[in-house]
Design a protein around this motif. Structure first.
Motif, PDB file in Angstrom:
ATOM      1  N   LEU A  69       3.697   1.278  -8.650  1.00 61.19           N
ATOM      2  CA  LEU A  69       3.532   0.337  -7.542  1.00 61.19           C
ATOM      3  C   LEU A  69       4.863   0.073  -6.852  1.00 61.19           C
ATOM      4  CD1 LEU A  69       1.729  -1.720  -6.005  1.00 61.19           C
ATOM      5  CD2 LEU A  69       2.380  -3.378  -7.749  1.00 61.19           C
ATOM      6  N   ILE A  70       5.913  -0.130  -7.641  1.00 58.25           N
ATOM      7  CA  ILE A  70       7.246  -0.383  -7.076  1.00 58.25           C
ATOM      8  C   ILE A  70       7.706   0.833  -6.283  1.00 58.25           C
ATOM      9  CG2 ILE A  70       9.663  -0.800  -7.661  1.00 58.25           C
ATOM     10  CD1 ILE A  70       8.612  -2.416 -10.084  1.00 58.25           C
TER      11      ILE A  70
ATOM     12  N   ASN B 200       5.834   3.089  -4.812  1.00 58.14           N
ATOM     13  CA  ASN B 200       5.047   3.179  -3.587  1.00 58.14           C
ATOM     14  C   ASN B 200       5.531   2.194  -2.537  1.00 58.14           C
ATOM     15  OD1 ASN B 200       3.360   5.248  -4.362  1.00 58.14           O
ATOM     16  ND2 ASN B 200       1.819   3.885  -5.223  1.00 58.14           N
ATOM     17  N   ILE B 201       5.836   0.985  -2.946  1.00 57.01           N
ATOM     18  CA  ILE B 201       6.309  -0.030  -1.995  1.00 57.01           C
ATOM     19  C   ILE B 201       7.663   0.378  -1.413  1.00 57.01           C
ATOM     20  CG2 ILE B 201       7.115  -2.412  -1.799  1.00 57.01           C
ATOM     21  CD1 ILE B 201       4.917  -3.156  -3.827  1.00 57.01           C
TER      22      ILE B 201
ATOM     23  N   PHE C 110       7.178   3.262   0.966  1.00 55.36           N
ATOM     24  CA  PHE C 110       6.583   2.805   2.224  1.00 55.36           C
ATOM     25  C   PHE C 110       7.636   2.156   3.111  1.00 55.36           C
ATOM     26  CE2 PHE C 110       4.685  -0.692   4.639  1.00 55.36           C
ATOM     27  CZ  PHE C 110       3.838   0.029   5.473  1.00 55.36           C
ATOM     28  N   ILE C 111       8.476   1.308   2.520  1.00 53.48           N
ATOM     29  CA  ILE C 111       9.502   0.605   3.302  1.00 53.48           C
ATOM     30  C   ILE C 111      10.523   1.598   3.853  1.00 53.48           C
ATOM     31  CG2 ILE C 111      11.428  -1.028   3.125  1.00 53.48           C
ATOM     32  CD1 ILE C 111       9.660  -2.655   1.193  1.00 53.48           C
TER      33      ILE C 111
END
Length: 67
Positions: free
Chosen positions: A30-31, A33-34, A37-38
């Motif tokens: 999850l980290i 992916n975030i 994305f950023i």
């Protein structure tokens, strides 16, 4: 038992090494992916700004040379 007392009774290496590693293992995807994305969004914004700036530069040069 109270959560604060439970954590206070743990050794320092459990609080500062083991628990963050477990959290990273569980939430690592999850980290990633975030963060991805950023970074991708920032890249697209910078690319957009560069393209718009280049377009404005070309149009100004074309207009000023035509006059």
């Amino acid at each position: 038992m109270d959560l604060k007392r439970t954590f206070a009774a743990l050794p320092w290496w459990v609080k500062w090494v083991a628990i963050p590693l477990v959290a990273l293992f569980v939430f690592g995807g999850l980290i990633a992916n975030i963060v991805g994305f950023i970074v991708g969004l920032l890249f697209k914004v910078l690319l957009f700004v560069a393209l718009v700036g280049g377009l404005v530069y070309v149009v100004r040069k074309f207009i000023s040379s035509g006059t």
